[in-house]
Each structure stands twice: as structure tokens, then as C-alpha cells.
Motif scaffolding. Structure first.
Motif, PDB file in Angstrom:
ATOM      1  N   UNK A  64       0.801  -1.219   0.000  1.00  0.00           N
ATOM      2  CA  UNK A  64       0.000   0.000   0.000  1.00  0.00           C
ATOM      3  C   UNK A  64       0.830   1.264   0.000  1.00  0.00           C
ATOM      4  N   UNK A  65       1.926   1.277   0.755  1.00  0.00           N
ATOM      5  CA  UNK A  65       2.758   2.466   0.844  1.00  0.00           C
ATOM      6  C   UNK A  65       3.345   2.868  -0.493  1.00  0.00           C
ATOM      7  N   UNK A  66       3.681   1.878  -1.328  1.00  0.00           N
ATOM      8  CA  UNK A  66       4.203   2.165  -2.661  1.00  0.00           C
ATOM      9  C   UNK A  66       3.093   2.594  -3.606  1.00  0.00           C
ATOM     10  N   UNK A  67       1.959   1.918  -3.542  1.00  0.00           N
ATOM     11  CA  UNK A  67       0.901   2.156  -4.514  1.00  0.00           C
ATOM     12  C   UNK A  67       0.225   3.512  -4.356  1.00  0.00           C
ATOM     13  N   UNK A  68       0.294   4.116  -3.166  1.00  0.00           N
ATOM     14  CA  UNK A  68      -0.324   5.438  -2.990  1.00  0.00           C
ATOM     15  C   UNK A  68       0.704   6.555  -3.090  1.00  0.00           C
ATOM     16  N   UNK A  69       1.934   6.212  -3.420  1.00  0.00           N
ATOM     17  CA  UNK A  69       2.987   7.212  -3.563  1.00  0.00           C
ATOM     18  C   UNK A  69       3.077   7.636  -5.024  1.00  0.00           C
ATOM     19  N   UNK A  70       2.712   8.885  -5.365  1.00  0.00           N
ATOM     20  CA  UNK A  70       2.737   9.305  -6.770  1.00  0.00           C
ATOM     21  C   UNK A  70       4.114   9.253  -7.408  1.00  0.00           C
ATOM     22  N   UNK A  71       5.163   9.222  -6.594  1.00  0.00           N
ATOM     23  CA  UNK A  71       6.515   9.107  -7.158  1.00  0.00           C
ATOM     24  C   UNK A  71       6.798   7.691  -7.648  1.00  0.00           C
ATOM     25  N   UNK A  72       6.042   6.724  -7.133  1.00  0.00           N
ATOM     26  CA  UNK A  72       6.304   5.332  -7.466  1.00  0.00           C
ATOM     27  C   UNK A  72       5.139   4.648  -8.176  1.00  0.00           C
ATOM     28  N   UNK A  73       3.978   5.275  -8.213  1.00  0.00           N
ATOM     29  CA  UNK A  73       2.781   4.634  -8.747  1.00  0.00           C
ATOM     30  C   UNK A  73       2.023   5.580  -9.661  1.00  0.00           C
ATOM     31  N   UNK A  74       1.677   5.100 -10.856  1.00  0.00           N
ATOM     32  CA  UNK A  74       0.887   5.907 -11.779  1.00  0.00           C
ATOM     33  C   UNK A  74      -0.589   5.930 -11.417  1.00  0.00           C
ATOM     34  N   UNK A  75      -0.993   5.099 -10.457  1.00  0.00           N
ATOM     35  CA  UNK A  75      -2.406   5.019 -10.074  1.00  0.00           C
ATOM     36  C   UNK A  75      -2.598   5.404  -8.608  1.00  0.00           C
ATOM     37  N   UNK A  76      -1.701   6.229  -8.091  1.00  0.00           N
ATOM     38  CA  UNK A  76      -1.672   6.522  -6.653  1.00  0.00           C
ATOM     39  C   UNK A  76      -3.004   6.997  -6.095  1.00  0.00           C
ATOM     40  N   UNK A  77      -3.751   7.792  -6.852  1.00  0.00           N
ATOM     41  CA  UNK A  77      -5.015   8.339  -6.360  1.00  0.00           C
ATOM     42  C   UNK A  77      -6.209   7.457  -6.686  1.00  0.00           C
ATOM     43  N   UNK A  78      -5.963   6.291  -7.273  1.00  0.00           N
ATOM     44  CA  UNK A  78      -7.054   5.467  -7.792  1.00  0.00           C
ATOM     45  C   UNK A  78      -7.169   4.099  -7.118  1.00  0.00           C
ATOM     46  N   UNK A  79      -6.416   3.889  -6.045  1.00  0.00           N
ATOM     47  CA  UNK A  79      -6.339   2.554  -5.445  1.00  0.00           C
ATOM     48  C   UNK A  79      -7.331   2.421  -4.298  1.00  0.00           C
ATOM     49  N   UNK A  80      -8.096   1.342  -4.320  1.00  0.00           N
ATOM     50  CA  UNK A  80      -8.981   0.995  -3.219  1.00  0.00           C
ATOM     51  C   UNK A  80      -8.459  -0.230  -2.493  1.00  0.00           C
ATOM     52  N   UNK A  81      -8.974  -0.463  -1.294  1.00  0.00           N
ATOM     53  CA  UNK A  81      -8.455  -1.533  -0.433  1.00  0.00           C
ATOM     54  C   UNK A  81      -9.614  -2.279   0.220  1.00  0.00           C
ATOM     55  N   UNK A  82      -9.531  -3.595   0.255  1.00  0.00           N
ATOM     56  CA  UNK A  82     -10.535  -4.437   0.906  1.00  0.00           C
ATOM     57  C   UNK A  82      -9.833  -5.599   1.585  1.00  0.00           C
ATOM     58  N   UNK A  83     -10.571  -6.331   2.404  1.00  0.00           N
ATOM     59  CA  UNK A  83      -9.994  -7.499   3.071  1.00  0.00           C
ATOM     60  C   UNK A  83      -9.661  -8.581   2.044  1.00  0.00           C
ATOM     61  N   UNK A  84      -8.797  -9.503   2.409  1.00  0.00           N
ATOM     62  CA  UNK A  84      -8.459 -10.625   1.542  1.00  0.00           C
ATOM     63  C   UNK A  84      -9.702 -11.480   1.304  1.00  0.00           C
ATOM     64  N   UNK A  85      -9.812 -12.084   0.120  1.00  0.00           N
ATOM     65  CA  UNK A  85     -11.004 -12.885  -0.172  1.00  0.00           C
ATOM     66  C   UNK A  85     -11.128 -14.106   0.727  1.00  0.00           C
ATOM     67  N   UNK A  86     -12.352 -14.447   1.044  1.00  0.00           N
ATOM     68  CA  UNK A  86     -12.674 -15.680   1.745  1.00  0.00           C
ATOM     69  C   UNK A  86     -13.508 -16.546   0.803  1.00  0.00           C
ATOM     70  N   UNK A  87     -13.908 -17.719   1.263  1.00  0.00           N
ATOM     71  CA  UNK A  87     -14.802 -18.531   0.451  1.00  0.00           C
ATOM     72  C   UNK A  87     -15.715 -19.332   1.365  1.00  0.00           C
ATOM     73  N   UNK A  88     -15.414 -20.599   1.651  1.00  0.00           N
ATOM     74  CA  UNK A  88     -16.276 -21.338   2.568  1.00  0.00           C
ATOM     75  C   UNK A  88     -15.987 -20.949   4.018  1.00  0.00           C
ATOM     76  N   UNK A  89     -14.838 -20.323   4.255  1.00  0.00           N
ATOM     77  CA  UNK A  89     -14.473 -19.837   5.585  1.00  0.00           C
ATOM     78  C   UNK A  89     -13.577 -18.618   5.434  1.00  0.00           C
ATOM     79  N   UNK A  90     -13.539 -17.808   6.486  1.00  0.00           N
ATOM     80  CA  UNK A  90     -12.577 -16.703   6.491  1.00  0.00           C
ATOM     81  C   UNK A  90     -11.349 -17.055   7.313  1.00  0.00           C
ATOM     82  N   UNK A  91     -11.338 -18.223   7.927  1.00  0.00           N
ATOM     83  CA  UNK A  91     -10.201 -18.624   8.763  1.00  0.00           C
ATOM     84  C   UNK A  91      -8.999 -18.956   7.876  1.00  0.00           C
ATOM     85  N   UNK A  92      -7.904 -18.227   8.096  1.00  0.00           N
ATOM     86  CA  UNK A  92      -6.706 -18.452   7.311  1.00  0.00           C
ATOM     87  C   UNK A  92      -6.766 -17.874   5.908  1.00  0.00           C
TER      88      UNK A  92
END
Length: 412
Positions: free
Chosen positions: A231-259
Motif C-alpha cells: 500500500x505504501x508504494x501504490x499510494x505514492x505518486x513518485x512510485x505509482x501511476x495510479x496513486x489516487x485510484x487505489x482501493x483496499x478491501x480485506x483478503x477474499x474468503x470462500x467457505x471460511x474466512x479462517x486463514x
């Protein structure tokens, strides 16, 4: 780590007569070289960058210097408890965390808006697949999703391990019998290969963390599931061309969220073979201190503060305001539980890893086989059957079944 190397010149100026000699290696090469050096007491290094897998195992072997009696101003209690636990064995801390990460979902808000799509706060892998299909525009150089495909126990198997967990799978049952040739593994691996084959970039087996980071930062990925530290790289305009366009969500789950989200800690440790123990100790405490974190924020921007190690980082309003990924990272780190990593019971700790010495070899083998299947070399059923047999032989040679039989018989 690159920033630490740059800032260490200030440390050298404050410590006349001390010189830091850096050795920078690609991740898989780093692991191989350090494992060889530490196990043979080679003494090439005074400070090692190691992770949550190596620290407790190598500490228990007395290959690392214990970090007991840390000064009060280091504020040990400020470290995330589950992060500190990953670096501890037998009541001794064997490494200090430089940064910690969960896995989270990165996505392009502008591409979602253009298609009228919404990213769920806690998506499932099936929802990720549907979104990838809607966002895949290879003719415009944008791929629906980027994921690790490069072979390695800390590369493709880190991601795939959490995907298997999300499908209800596990590496071993309570008797240490491999569970690779089972329905959850078949579902997870088949899903992963199909997802990347349909909606990923060309040559996904060449892409690990660094390659996918570069692809996303260049605007080539609509989504990416990987380490929150990106995240620190992706929101840095010096290092990322999409710095202002990035969204964030939890990691995907499926039958369980454990692990379904990993916990990894990159940390600094002192090998027992070091001949500069005090100098090494002084340096690693400086490089993981609250003062160092503030220095990084002052030099590179608050959002660049090394994440995931100290509670005080997430208590700072300026950091939470400057780092749009901070809340997702904080919530994910608090939720992960390496002591209970899977839906079904297991005899090990670790989410995307198994805390036994044999895991590195086992997961490296499986990672190579899966990477081969990703390029069309072998069908999933054959690959997983082969891996199951190979891992079972490894565990048998290591004495796990003999020991479990003795336990079942009540023997010591």
C-alpha cells in the motif's frame, strides 16, 4: 528495506568507526543463502533479514542470538502481540519486526466506477472472479487480476496457501498426514489456475510480489491480492501511476474466512555466529524503533511508515489519515490467528506456512509443481497426487508417523 539502507548513512554518521555492508538478494535466493549460512554457522552476516517462519525455528536450534533484556525505551509492549509471538520460541524473542503484513485486496477504483461495479468490504474468491471477468481488458493492457505465480514457498505458495485455507483445506491433518490430494486443494488450485489463465497477465508463472507490484503501479492490474505492505508504494505518486485510484478491501474468503489472510513478519535477527553482536544489536533496535518509524515518515511521507509492527502507528491520527490502506491492514492484522489457521483442526501453527523444519522443502516442491501446471505442464489431479505422495514420503522419512504412532500408544 531500500529506505532503511538509505537512512542507515545517518546511523553510520552517529556511530563513528562503524560501517554497514549491505548484501541485497532476490527473495528466493535470500532464503537459500541464509539457510545455508545459519545451518553451517558460516558467519557471513551479523544481521539477517528473516521472517516469521525462520525466527522461531532457528531460535529453537540456538542459531540466533536471543534478544532478552531489551531497554525500556524500545517499548516492547508497543509491538503487536501476534507479531511478537511469531518471533518467539521458548519464551525468548529471537528477532525484532521491521514490518508486518496481512494479505489484502487492492483494486482500481476508477475502473470499478467506469463499469458500475462495487468491491465488497470482505469479498469471496467467487466474487473476485466475477469482477475480474468484468474488468479484464487485455487489448488496453489492463488485466482483470494479478496474483503470485512464481514458484517458491514464500512466493506462489504464500498466496495459494491462503486460498486453500479459504476453501476449507489444510496442509496436514492432526496426525501429520498430508491433505494435498483432497477436494479443497483440488477446488482451490483449479480455481487459481483458471482465474489467472483467463484474466491474468501473460506469463503469470514469472510474477512474484515485486513483479506484480510493478504491474499494478503501472496501471496494468484491475485487482491484486497480496501483502498489505504494498500500500505504501501504490499510494505514492513518485512510485505509482495510479496513486489516487487505489482501493483496499480485506483478503477474499470462500467457505471460511479462517486463514484467508496471511500474517507475515519481516524481521531483523542476529546469527549466533556473529562476531559483532553488540553492534548488530544496537543497529536492529534502532532500525525497528518508534524513532526510526518517525524518521521514515518525515523523510518519505507519513504513509511510508513501515506498517504492521507497532500499535502506536495505528493510534496516530496523521498516519491513519495519510495511509488509506491503514484501517484494512489494522483490521486484518488484528483478525489473523496463526494458532488456529484453518477450518479443520491441524497440529501446526502458521497460516500460509507450517511451523516445522520440513515445510520449506515441502512447499518449494509443491510450488514448483503448481507453477508448472499454471504454464500447462500437468493436470491438477496429477500434480496434486504427485505432491501428496512426495510430501508423505518426506514426512515419513522425518519420523512424523512413527512419533504419532508412539503418542497414540501412550509412549513418550
Amino acid at each position: 528495506m531500500v529506505r532503511m539502507q538509505a537512512l542507515s548513512s545517518e546511523y553510520e554518521r552517529a556511530h563513528p568507526g562503524l560501517r554497514l555492508n549491505w548484501v541485497i538478494l532476490e527473495e528466493n535466493t535470500l532464503r537459500q543463502r541464509l539457510t545455508t549460512d545459519i545451518s553451517t554457522h558460516g558467519g557471513q552476516f551479523d544481521v539477517m533479514t528473516i521472517g516469521a517462519y525462520e525466527a522461531p525455528l532457528w531460535g529453537a536450534q540456538q542459531w540466533l542470538q536471543p534478544l532478552d533484556g531489551l531497554p525500556a525505551d524500545y517499548e516492547l509492549s508497543d509491538l503487536f502481540p501476534n507479531v511478537r509471538e511469531q518471533l518467539t520460541a521458548g519464551g525468548h524473542l529471537y528477532a525484532v519486526p521491521f514490518y508486518a503484513e496481512a494479505s489484502i485486496t487492492f483494486y482500481r477504483k476508477d475502473l470499478f466506477a467506469a463499469r458500475g461495479l462495487t468491491m465488497p468490504e470482505r469479498p469471496t474468491w467467487q466474487q473476485i472472479r466475477e469482477l475480474a471477468a468484468a474488468l479484464h481488458q487485455p487489448d488496453r493492457g489492463v488485466y482483470g487480476i494479478c496474483l503470485r505465480g512464481k514458484a517458491g514457498w514464500g512466493e506462489n505458495m504464500a498466496l495459494l496457501g491462503t486460498l486453500v485455507n479459504a476453501y476449507g483445506g489444510r496442509w496436514f491433518d492432526p496426525d501429520w498426514r498430508p491433505q494435498i490430494d483432497t477436494p479443497p486443494w483440488h477446488e482451490a488450485v483449479s480455481f487459481y489456475i483458471d482465474l489467472l489463465g483467463r484474466y491474468g497477465p501473460p506469463g503469470p508463472s514469472d510474477n512474484g510480489f515485486n513483479e506484480n507490484l510493478a504491474l499494478f503501479a503501472a496501471g496494468r492490474c484491475a485487482m491484486w491480492v497480496d501483502a498489505s505492505v504494498a500500500g505504501g508504494t501504490l499510494v505514492d505518486p513518485k512510485e505509482s501511476t495510479v496513486a489516487a485510484k487505489v482501493g483496499f478491501a480485506r483478503a477474499p474468503q470462500q467457505v471460511t474466512d479462517r486463514g484467508s489472510s496471511w500474517l507475515w513478519v519481516w524481521s531483523l535477527a542476529i546469527p549466533a555466529s556473529s562476531r559483532q553482536t553488540q553492534a548488530a544489536r544496537d543497529f536492529i533496535l534502532w532500525a525497528t524503533s518508534r524513532a526510526y518509524l518517525r524518521k521514515v515518515g518525515e523523510r518519505y511521507g507519513v504513509a511510508s511508515t513501515p506498517p504492521g509492527t507497532r500499535l502506536s502507528t495505528y493510534e496516530a491520527p496523521e498516519y491513519m489519515a495519510a495511509a488509506p490502506f491503514a484501517k484494512v491492514t489494522f483490521d486484518s492484522l488484528r483478525a489473523v490467528d496463526p494458532a488456529h489457521p484453518t477450518l479443520l483442526p491441524v497440529p501446526y501453527k502458521g497460516i500460509q506456512l507450517v511451523s516445522i523444519p520440513e515445510f520449506q522443502a515441502v512447499a518449494t516442491l509443491v510450488g514448483r509443481m503448481v507453477a508448472g501446471a499454471l504454464t500447462g505442464r500437468g493436470q491438477v489431479d496429477h500434480v496434486l497426487r504427485t505432491c501428496q505422495n512426495a510430501v508423505e514420503r518426506t514426512m515419513k522419512r522425518a519420523g512424523y508417523y512413527r512419533n504419532s504412532a508412539a503418542r497414540a500408544a501412550g509412549e513418550p
